[in-house]
Design a protein around this motif. Structure first.
Motif, mmCIF file in Angstrom:
data_model
loop_
_atom_site.group_PDB
_atom_site.id
_atom_site.type_symbol
_atom_site.label_atom_id
_atom_site.label_comp_id
_atom_site.label_asym_id
_atom_site.label_seq_id
_atom_site.Cartn_x
_atom_site.Cartn_y
_atom_site.Cartn_z
ATOM 1 N N LYS A 246 0.834 -1.210 0.000
ATOM 2 C CA LYS A 246 0.000 0.000 0.000
ATOM 3 C C LYS A 246 0.867 1.258 0.000
ATOM 4 O O LYS A 246 0.572 2.237 -0.692
ATOM 5 C CB LYS A 246 -0.924 -0.005 1.219
ATOM 6 C CG LYS A 246 -2.105 -0.959 1.099
ATOM 7 C CD LYS A 246 -3.072 -0.780 2.260
ATOM 8 C CE LYS A 246 -4.303 -1.660 2.081
ATOM 9 N NZ LYS A 246 -5.256 -1.504 3.188
ATOM 10 N N ALA B 55 1.348 4.286 -2.736
ATOM 11 C CA ALA B 55 1.352 5.717 -2.427
ATOM 12 C C ALA B 55 2.584 6.405 -3.013
ATOM 13 O O ALA B 55 2.500 7.519 -3.539
ATOM 14 C CB ALA B 55 1.298 5.928 -0.909
ATOM 15 N N LEU C 120 -3.481 7.263 1.075
ATOM 16 C CA LEU C 120 -2.941 5.919 1.290
ATOM 17 C C LEU C 120 -1.910 5.897 2.422
ATOM 18 O O LEU C 120 -1.890 4.969 3.236
ATOM 19 C CB LEU C 120 -2.306 5.388 0.008
ATOM 20 C CG LEU C 120 -3.265 4.865 -1.059
ATOM 21 C CD1 LEU C 120 -2.485 4.370 -2.278
ATOM 22 C CD2 LEU C 120 -4.120 3.724 -0.521
#
Length: 661
Positions: free
Chosen positions: A251, A255, A270
């Motif tokens: 994740k 980002a 994020l």
């Protein structure tokens, strides 16, 4: 002392090992100590202390073994097998907590130490640390699947013996051409050696063979991010997130990709989601700070950087990121914290370097110039020793460009490239004012600002090949298929499209492209090139006190940076001679003295009408990823042009090279 020959030492070391294998421990210790008295070579002393400690432990002389292994670790605290042996000795002394710490350090230094992982499983199980037991078991299972040759490669990599590791890995792959783990290891070695094209090809090939290999895809993702290939990286990270939707590291990688693509608001969301999941990872706060800084939200960026060092007080990057805003002022307490951390002998090199640079900035802001220079010098010395830069190779590159990129080359091949006039390249040295020129031009309605794009450097690397042999780039510019130039130009336009918005023109401000102006001219003859130039002392010293995220290795030594500047001037003079009028030189000092005149010069050169917004550049809202991001959001100021004079008494090696009295 009579000097012992290397071959004699090698034979005696083998004899000692044989004595240990034969359980003749006292004889092994005696021979080791005799050999210690005959040599001052530190590496031999380390090997001997290691053998002595093993013989003493096998002979149940545990206290003596502890003294011996501590003597070794005093010479080399990062010796992974010595830390493992330290663990065994502590186990024998029934010091299980100390043993656990030693084995943990051993596997941190060298993750392939199977015996250390096995001991840790038992130690964690005894202490009911079942999550750690599972992690160790997973690592052990992974290691046991690796062929012995690849285990050896992994160990050599962690010992920093990259060329030997590469040799063994290539030999293994000759006989095991479809071995994905082997391909991943060779790619990792390539990344360490900065042979990025080879690494990229290996990882793409590995994924064709094994599309579900998460480690290969993760390596590929991280390499694409490093190369600034964010659109390609987005495809990879999205695939990883389909397979592991809750993986926080993926994740955060997404980002970072979004930040690279200029989608800052989505990136920030994020990062904040990742922090909500685990607020105690300092790196998440750091990366959130970078995104906020890029957006121009400096107050929130500062808060994120501060949170990062509060979580991890030795996190040098958090302190350096605060310094690198250029506007932050450290408190007495923060300076003291940085100095305390610098004194930690176990502190990682990267943290130590970052703390020295941050401390230098803190003292410079307080006008304590002697202390500031000492800190900058310490940081530069450490970084220079680590990166292995050789200025002679750069000077050789410059010589080759001058030799092969002749007026005749451009007369014969100068009209073969793509006729696009879209790109404006801003080149020069880093810290020469290129971000200011980009901000001025990107304030025009017809121009998109992007970032320091790696595409031209990547093309040059492909043309050069891995070994930079005679007959390759730039010599091959006169030999390759003429159709390639247009194709290369189109490839540049296609690959950079993702960084653009709707304007007809866009900027690539990679400073190092000055070396490749000949290549740019051949593939994009209608491109505009602006040379951002700054006076030598101001430019070079500004580079010396800047810690760059990657590259610019010439900047960590005063003599190197002076020679690099002189090589740059020599090459720019050559381009002016063989490509008259193709490059516009804009002196930073002239921009400071008469902004409007220089703005009009640049706009005329680029074929653009004058717009007032270019004079009011500090009001333009856009994402800026370079260290000068906060400075160019302010009206132009003159104080920076003479900052180097505060340090003049320390800059004699630089002054001599750039011929300043």
């Amino acid at each position: 002392m009579e000097k012992t020959s290397p071959s004699s030492i090698e034979n005696q070391l083998k004899s000692i090992q044989q004595l240990i294998q034969q359980a003749k421990f006292n004889d092994a210790i005696k021979l080791s100590k005799q050999l210690q008295a005959q040599t001052t070579d530190q590496q031999v002393q380390i090997q001997l202390w290691y053998l002595i400690a093993i013989a003493q432990r096998y002979g149940k002389e545990f206290s003596s073994a502890l003294i011996s292994i501590n003597a070794l670790l005093k010479l080399d605290e990062s010796h992974s097998r010595a830390n493992q042996e330290h663990g065994y000795i502590n186990l024998a002394l029934q010091q299980s907590n100390q043993a656990k710490i030693c084995f943990e350090k051993a596997v941190a230094l060298n993750p392939i130490l199977v015996a250390s992982w096995q001991e840790l499983i038992e130690l964690y199980r005894d202490q009911q640390q079942m999550v750690d037991v599972q992690k160790c078991a997973n690592q052990l299972a992974k290691l046991k699947k690796l062929p012995p040759a690849l285990l050896a490669v992994t160990e050599l990599m962690h010992e920093g013996k990259l060329l030997k590791a590469e040799q063994i890995c290539r030999h293994f792959l000759q006989n095991n051409k479809r071995h994905v783990d082997g391909m991943c290891l060779l790619a990792e070695i390539g990344i360490e050696l900065k042979i990025y094209d080879d690494a990229e090809f290996l990882l793409a090939s590995a994924l064709e063979l094994s599309p579900n290999h998460v480690h290969a895809r993760s390596l590929y993702l991280n390499l694409l991010i490093r190369l600034g290939k964010y659109k390609a990286a987005e495809l990879q990270v999205d695939r990883l997130l389909v397979e592991q939707p809750e993986n926080l590291s993926f994740k955060v990688a997404k980002a970072n990709v979004l930040t690279g693509l200029g989608e800052i608001d989505q990136a920030i969301i994020l990062f904040e989601q990742a922090i909500t999941k685990d607020s105690q990872i300092a790196g998440f706060h750091l990366q959130l700070g970078h995104a906020l800084k890029t957006k121009g939200d400096i107050a929130q960026a500062v808060a994120a950087y501060q949170k990062a060092y509060q979580i991890s007080p030795s996190f040098g990057d958090a302190f350096w990121s605060l310094a690198n805003t250029k506007t932050y002022r450290f408190s007495d307490e923060e300076i003291e914290k940085m100095q305390v951390q610098q004194g930690d002998k176990d502190l990682a090199l990267v943290d130590k370097v970052q703390l020295h640079f941050a401390t230098g900035k803190a003292f410079e802001d307080r006008k304590e110039y002697q202390q500031a220079f000492q800190s900058y010098q310490q940081g530069n010395t450490l970084q220079h020793a680590h990166n292995g830069f050789d200025i002679n190779k750069i000077e050789q590159q410059i010589t080759e460009q001058i030799s092969y990129c002749t007026r005749e080359l451009f007369e014969v091949r100068g009209n073969l490239g793509l006729n696009s006039a879209d790109p404006i390249f801003i080149v020069g040295l880093p810290r020469a004012g290129s971000t200011l020129l980009e901000q001025i031009l990107a304030s025009h309605s017809q121009v998109d600002g992007t970032m320091e794009l790696h595409n031209i450097l990547g093309l040059a690397a492909r043309l050069r090949g891995q070994n930079n042999k005679e007959g390759q780039y730039p010599k091959n510019l006169g030999e390759i298929n003429p159709d390639y130039f247009k194709r290369f130009g189109q490839q540049f336009i296609d690959e950079t499209q993702v960084y653009r918005e709707q304007a007809p023109l866009f900027i690539d401000k990679m400073p190092n492209n000055f070396i490749h102006i000949g290549l740019i001219r051949l593939i994009l003859p209608n491109a505009k090139i602006i040379d951002a130039r700054r006076s030598p002392m101001a430019c070079c010293f500004s580079g010396f006190k800047q810690l760059f995220a990657e590259g610019q290795y010439f900047s960590y030594n005063l003599e190197d940076i002076g020679r690099y500047y002189q090589a740059y001037l020599k090459l720019m003079a050559h381009w002016d001679k063989v490509l008259p009028g193709y490059v516009l030189t804009v002196n930073h000092e002239d921009v400071v003295d008469d902004l409007e005149r220089q703005v009009r010069r640049m706009l005329d050169f680029c074929g653009l009408e004058f717009e007032q917004s270019c004079l009011d550049f500090h009001k333009t809202q856009r994402n800026i990823k370079t260290p000068s991001s906060e400075q160019v959001r302010q009206p132009i100021y003159k104080s920076a042009t003479e900052q180097w004079r505060h340090f003049e008494q320390y800059l004699a090696p630089l002054k001599e090279i750039v011929n300043i009295d």
